[in-house]
Design a protein around this motif. Sequence first.
Motif, PDB file in Angstrom:
ATOM      1  N   GLU A   1       2.330  21.551  -8.911  1.00 66.30           N
ATOM      2  CA  GLU A   1       2.230  20.326  -9.722  1.00 66.30           C
ATOM      3  C   GLU A   1       1.537  19.209  -8.928  1.00 66.30           C
ATOM      4  O   GLU A   1       0.870  18.352  -9.498  1.00 66.30           O
ATOM      5  N   VAL A   2       1.731  19.228  -7.601  1.00 66.57           N
ATOM      6  CA  VAL A   2       1.131  18.200  -6.753  1.00 66.57           C
ATOM      7  C   VAL A   2      -0.211  18.705  -6.197  1.00 66.57           C
ATOM      8  O   VAL A   2      -1.265  18.089  -6.403  1.00 66.57           O
ATOM      9  N   ALA A   3      -0.162  19.831  -5.512  1.00 64.56           N
ATOM     10  CA  ALA A   3      -1.345  20.323  -4.788  1.00 64.56           C
ATOM     11  C   ALA A   3      -2.540  20.541  -5.716  1.00 64.56           C
ATOM     12  O   ALA A   3      -3.682  20.312  -5.330  1.00 64.56           O
ATOM     13  N   HIS A   4      -2.279  20.970  -6.952  1.00 64.41           N
ATOM     14  CA  HIS A   4      -3.389  21.304  -7.849  1.00 64.41           C
ATOM     15  C   HIS A   4      -3.702  20.213  -8.857  1.00 64.41           C
ATOM     16  O   HIS A   4      -4.634  20.364  -9.635  1.00 64.41           O
ATOM     17  N   HIS A   5      -2.918  19.142  -8.868  1.00 64.61           N
ATOM     18  CA  HIS A   5      -3.145  18.134  -9.914  1.00 64.61           C
ATOM     19  C   HIS A   5      -3.326  16.719  -9.404  1.00 64.61           C
ATOM     20  O   HIS A   5      -3.952  15.906 -10.083  1.00 64.61           O
ATOM     21  N   ASP A   6      -2.781  16.378  -8.235  1.00 69.49           N
ATOM     22  CA  ASP A   6      -3.059  15.045  -7.689  1.00 69.49           C
ATOM     23  C   ASP A   6      -4.398  15.120  -6.959  1.00 69.49           C
ATOM     24  O   ASP A   6      -4.716  16.145  -6.331  1.00 69.49           O
ATOM     25  N   PRO A   7      -5.208  14.034  -7.010  1.00 66.85           N
ATOM     26  CA  PRO A   7      -6.513  14.090  -6.327  1.00 66.85           C
ATOM     27  C   PRO A   7      -6.322  14.232  -4.814  1.00 66.85           C
ATOM     28  O   PRO A   7      -5.447  13.587  -4.243  1.00 66.85           O
TER      29      PRO A   7
ATOM     30  N   SER B   1       0.832  -1.199   0.000  1.00 66.14           N
ATOM     31  CA  SER B   1       0.000   0.000   0.000  1.00 66.14           C
ATOM     32  C   SER B   1       0.868   1.251   0.000  1.00 66.14           C
ATOM     33  O   SER B   1       1.862   1.332   0.718  1.00 66.14           O
ATOM     34  N   ASN B   2       0.454   2.174  -0.849  1.00 69.37           N
ATOM     35  CA  ASN B   2       0.999   3.537  -0.812  1.00 69.37           C
ATOM     36  C   ASN B   2      -0.201   4.417  -0.494  1.00 69.37           C
ATOM     37  O   ASN B   2      -0.836   4.963  -1.384  1.00 69.37           O
ATOM     38  N   PRO B   3      -0.545   4.534   0.800  1.00 69.88           N
ATOM     39  CA  PRO B   3      -1.766   5.264   1.145  1.00 69.88           C
ATOM     40  C   PRO B   3      -1.515   6.777   1.158  1.00 69.88           C
ATOM     41  O   PRO B   3      -0.360   7.201   1.092  1.00 69.88           O
ATOM     42  N   PRO B   4      -2.559   7.578   1.259  1.00 67.06           N
ATOM     43  CA  PRO B   4      -2.330   9.016   1.442  1.00 67.06           C
ATOM     44  C   PRO B   4      -1.561   9.213   2.747  1.00 67.06           C
ATOM     45  O   PRO B   4      -1.852   8.527   3.728  1.00 67.06           O
ATOM     46  N   TYR B   5      -0.567  10.135   2.758  1.00 64.82           N
ATOM     47  CA  TYR B   5       0.156  10.365   4.018  1.00 64.82           C
ATOM     48  C   TYR B   5       0.561  11.826   4.230  1.00 64.82           C
ATOM     49  O   TYR B   5       1.439  12.139   5.020  1.00 64.82           O
ATOM     50  N   ILE B   6      -0.082  12.725   3.510  1.00 66.21           N
ATOM     51  CA  ILE B   6       0.244  14.152   3.689  1.00 66.21           C
ATOM     52  C   ILE B   6      -0.679  14.744   4.763  1.00 66.21           C
ATOM     53  O   ILE B   6      -1.875  14.457   4.794  1.00 66.21           O
ATOM     54  N   ARG B   7      -0.081  15.566   5.636  1.00 69.52           N
ATOM     55  CA  ARG B   7      -0.914  16.247   6.641  1.00 69.52           C
ATOM     56  C   ARG B   7      -1.820  17.234   5.919  1.00 69.52           C
ATOM     57  O   ARG B   7      -1.346  17.993   5.051  1.00 69.52           O
ATOM     58  N   GLU B   8      -3.083  17.221   6.300  1.00 67.65           N
ATOM     59  CA  GLU B   8      -4.109  18.032   5.628  1.00 67.65           C
ATOM     60  C   GLU B   8      -3.646  19.483   5.416  1.00 67.65           C
ATOM     61  O   GLU B   8      -3.762  20.034   4.324  1.00 67.65           O
ATOM     62  N   TRP B   9      -3.057  20.064   6.468  1.00 66.50           N
ATOM     63  CA  TRP B   9      -2.701  21.482   6.416  1.00 66.50           C
ATOM     64  C   TRP B   9      -1.449  21.733   5.586  1.00 66.50           C
ATOM     65  O   TRP B   9      -1.099  22.879   5.319  1.00 66.50           O
ATOM     66  N   GLU B  10      -0.765  20.666   5.157  1.00 66.09           N
ATOM     67  CA  GLU B  10       0.456  20.861   4.357  1.00 66.09           C
ATOM     68  C   GLU B  10       0.183  20.791   2.856  1.00 66.09           C
ATOM     69  O   GLU B  10       1.060  21.119   2.066  1.00 66.09           O
ATOM     70  N   ILE B  11      -1.020  20.384   2.493  1.00 70.77           N
ATOM     71  CA  ILE B  11      -1.274  20.144   1.063  1.00 70.77           C
ATOM     72  C   ILE B  11      -1.099  21.424   0.243  1.00 70.77           C
ATOM     73  O   ILE B  11      -0.444  21.419  -0.793  1.00 70.77           O
ATOM     74  N   GLU B  12      -1.639  22.530   0.735  1.00 68.97           N
ATOM     75  CA  GLU B  12      -1.541  23.783  -0.031  1.00 68.97           C
ATOM     76  C   GLU B  12      -0.105  24.279  -0.135  1.00 68.97           C
ATOM     77  O   GLU B  12       0.220  25.092  -0.991  1.00 68.97           O
ATOM     78  N   GLU B  13       0.769  23.776   0.751  1.00 67.52           N
ATOM     79  CA  GLU B  13       2.176  24.216   0.700  1.00 67.52           C
ATOM     80  C   GLU B  13       2.998  23.398  -0.292  1.00 67.52           C
ATOM     81  O   GLU B  13       4.157  23.701  -0.541  1.00 67.52           O
TER      82      GLU B  13
END
Length: 283
Positions: free
Chosen positions: A196-202, A180-192
Amino acid sequence: MNPARTQKSAGFAAVARRDARLLLAAALDAGPELPIAHPERVLNGSERARIERLIARRAAREPVSRILGRRGFWSLDFKITPDTLDPRPDSETLIEAVLGRIDEPAAPLHILDLGTGCGCLLLALLSELPAARGLGVDISEAALGVARENADSLGLGARARFERRDWAAGLSGPWQVIISNPPYIREWEIEELAPEVAHHDPEMALNAGLDGLDAYRALLPRAGRLLDRGGILALEMGKGQQDAVEALLVATGLTPLGRVRDLGGIERCLVATLGNPWDSAKK
Ligand SMILES: C[S@@+](CC[C@H](N)C(=O)[O-])C[C@H]1O[C@@H](n2cnc3c(N)ncnc32)[C@H](O)[C@@H]1O
């Protein structure tokens, strides 16, 4: 002169050149070798317009893989869409970690991939293990559709199934390999993250709650019970999460076998087994 800075700009220039070559080839509906093989080729008006549209998208920080809708992973070519994560080279660490612990690649192993996205992890393993069969699960029906297409186009459809599930809910085992490669980003870090990642990965593929560990907490208790004795569980994790994820693994009764670093030297993958580590295929 700052040598580190010069090296970094040289790296950016190389990436920019590669991006430009790929976009040019896409605009001309040709292979990536065309711009090198035929530098004398003059673009006509509609070709210029096409390449300018692609360049504008890249300049707006859309990754080339998203523009092309394709990503190479483990030497295989995958379709990706806005519903799937763009597979990362770092995730190939999981494939190496699993293959390195399998003594008999021709054995009829059963492989479970939790959060399969475009199917890259499961299909890469199936491409190396000729008698293995696998199940990829995801919460996103749209992602599963892409994974099925990839399985068929890679000639692996007969050995791969894909089902919509909330992690391993409702599944029974045992499975010899769980990845498994599950989601592992802290919610509040996504916009940072980089655009290429924040606006294009689901978001569903990234967001793992306040401490970045929600998905591990959700999937590990059940996944642990589905692993065969001596089987292999390989989990991807984010930088600095190794101790916390390992503690969750141990709390579910699994035995850690080791941590594997990615090409950047970051501990990227945790490998575990059920039972005595000496039962597992390879130490
Ligand atoms: C980080 S992506 C990994 C995708 C793919 N395995 C890869 O490595 O490129 C995580 C995946 O988990 C899926 N996911 C998120 N929550 C889920 C859940 N509750 N149950 C199953 N899958 C889930 C997402 O839709 C996404 O495809």
